[in-house]
Structures are given as structure tokens and as C-alpha cells.
Design a protein around this motif. Structure first.
Motif, PDB file in Angstrom:
ATOM      1  N   GLU A  17       0.925  -1.591   0.410  1.00  0.00           N
ATOM      2  CA  GLU A  17      -0.325  -0.158  -0.094  1.00  0.00           C
ATOM      3  C   GLU A  17       0.854   1.303  -0.232  1.00  0.00           C
ATOM      4  O   GLU A  17      -0.161   2.515  -0.234  1.00  0.00           O
ATOM      5  CB  GLU A  17      -0.606  -0.285   1.753  1.00  0.00           C
ATOM      6  N   GLN A  18       2.177   1.632   0.091  1.00  0.00           N
ATOM      7  CA  GLN A  18       2.697   2.082   0.219  1.00  0.00           C
ATOM      8  C   GLN A  18       2.786   2.669  -0.392  1.00  0.00           C
ATOM      9  O   GLN A  18       2.347   4.733  -0.990  1.00  0.00           O
ATOM     10  CB  GLN A  18       4.429   2.190   1.260  1.00  0.00           C
ATOM     11  N   ARG A  19       2.991   2.431  -1.960  1.00  0.00           N
ATOM     12  CA  ARG A  19       3.400   3.181  -2.897  1.00  0.00           C
ATOM     13  C   ARG A  19       1.479   4.182  -3.400  1.00  0.00           C
ATOM     14  O   ARG A  19       1.351   5.062  -4.181  1.00  0.00           O
ATOM     15  CB  ARG A  19       3.229   2.852  -4.601  1.00  0.00           C
ATOM     16  N   ARG A  20       0.950   3.663  -3.317  1.00  0.00           N
ATOM     17  CA  ARG A  20      -0.682   3.801  -4.089  1.00  0.00           C
ATOM     18  C   ARG A  20      -0.493   4.779  -3.084  1.00  0.00           C
ATOM     19  O   ARG A  20      -1.268   5.896  -3.453  1.00  0.00           O
ATOM     20  CB  ARG A  20      -1.773   2.914  -3.170  1.00  0.00           C
ATOM     21  N   LEU A  21      -0.370   4.618  -1.381  1.00  0.00           N
ATOM     22  CA  LEU A  21      -0.530   5.916  -0.638  1.00  0.00           C
ATOM     23  C   LEU A  21       0.310   7.005  -0.778  1.00  0.00           C
ATOM     24  O   LEU A  21      -0.843   8.641  -0.260  1.00  0.00           O
ATOM     25  CB  LEU A  21      -0.783   5.190   1.097  1.00  0.00           C
ATOM     26  N   LEU A  22       1.269   6.697  -1.057  1.00  0.00           N
ATOM     27  CA  LEU A  22       1.932   8.387  -1.821  1.00  0.00           C
ATOM     28  C   LEU A  22       1.133   8.931  -3.125  1.00  0.00           C
ATOM     29  O   LEU A  22       1.219  10.420  -2.810  1.00  0.00           O
ATOM     30  CB  LEU A  22       3.580   7.450  -1.848  1.00  0.00           C
ATOM     31  N   ARG A  23       0.854   8.101  -3.850  1.00  0.00           N
ATOM     32  CA  ARG A  23       0.628   8.941  -5.147  1.00  0.00           C
ATOM     33  C   ARG A  23      -0.769   9.474  -4.908  1.00  0.00           C
ATOM     34  O   ARG A  23      -1.427  10.459  -5.201  1.00  0.00           O
ATOM     35  CB  ARG A  23       0.420   8.529  -6.226  1.00  0.00           C
TER      36      ARG A  23
END
Length: 169
Positions: A17-23
Motif C-alpha cells: 500500500e505504500q506506493r498507492r498511498l504516496l500517490r
């Protein structure tokens, strides 16, 4: 047997989830704030100890992210509020013009109402005294009445004004 430790599951959720949340945060809050918001979202997820009880960690994390943005918006709005100190020497209070004019109109209306309610003789004596600035003696001489009679009519007129104004308040 001991229940599984939450850290491996947390690590898996973080990786997924880290990349999705960062975007998401870059789009909503900008590139400067996004990394800090991602870290705060995962910190809240970890501290909640809800990871073992929830079926959809992605949705739970999205809700945390939305709440963070709401809190951030409120905090920024509070910080943007500018307070200026009140300086009594410079910022002297002024009367509200509209309120002053309304009160003056009401007083004028009461004045006319009281005048109309007077007998013609009392009204004439009152207006001679107030509008023409004649003394009681001068009014008495012009109308052929005593000063006591002029005083009686003036007292009557002022009493009527007091009653009308008392009804207004």
C-alpha cells in the motif's frame, strides 16, 4: 501455540500500500507533505492494533488517509487565521450609523405622537418654549396667562413625553 505477530502482516500491508498511498497524498496534499502523511497513516494503522481484526486493510488505510487530510485542512485553516490586537488608542469604537438612525426615527415618531396627543394649548406652549426658546414669563405675556399656568402646561407636556418614551423602551 502463540498467535502470529502483527509485524509480518504490517510489513506486507506496507509493501502493498505504500506506493498507492504516496500517490494519493501527492495528488491531494502535494509532494512536500506526502511522505510525512504516508508515515503518519501507517503509524496510525500500527498503533490502532486493528490490523488483525480487519478484512480489508487497504480500505481501512484509505479511511485513515482521508481523516488525516481532513485534520490537516482544519489545522491549516486555524493557522491561517490572523488575529490583530485591539489598540484602544487607534481603534476607537464608533456608533453604528444604521442603529443610530433607526433610534432617531423612533424617537422622532414618539415625539410627534406625544405632540398630537396634547391639547392645542399645551402643544402651543410647549412649542413656544422648546422651538422659540421663550421663557415662561414671555409665553404668559403673549398668551395672557400666568406663569403658573405656563408651568402647568409644560409639566403636562413633559409628563406625556416621558410616558410615550417609556412605552417605547
Amino acid at each position: 501455540m502463540m498467535p502470529p505477530r502483527p509485524i509480518p502482516r504490517f510489513e506486507a500491508v506496507y509493501r502493498n500500500e505504500q506506493r498507492r498511498l504516496l500517490r494519493y497524498f501527492m495528488h491531494k496534499a502535494g509532494p512536500d507533505s506526502a511522505p510525512d502523511l504516508v508515515q503518519e497513516a501507517f503509524t496510525r494503522l500500527f498503533r490502532s492494533n486493528a490490523l488483525e481484526r480487519i478484512d480489508n486493510p487497504s480500505a481501512y488505510l484509505t479511511r485513515i488517509a482521508q481523516n488525516l487530510l481532513i485534520e490537516r485542512g482544519r489545522r491549516l485553516a486555524r493557522e491561517r487565521t490572523v488575529f490583530f490586537p485591539f489598540d484602544e488608542g487607534r481603534d476607537a469604537p464608533v456608533c453604528a450609523d444604521q442603529e443610530f438612525h433607526i433610534e432617531a426615527m423612533e424617537l422622532r415618531r414618539a415625539y410627534v405622537q406625544a405632540l398630537r396627543a396634547m391639547t392645542p394649548k399645551t402643544r402651543r406652549i410647549f412649542l413656544m418654549h422648546r422651538m422659540r426658546n421663550l421663557t415662561h414669563r414671555e409665553i404668559g405675556e403673549r398668551l395672557g396667562i400666568t406663569q403658573k399656568a405656563v408651568q402647568y402646561h409644560m409639566t403636562s407636556a413633559l409628563a406625556r413625553y416621558r410616558r410615550v418614551i417609556a412605552l417605547q423602551n
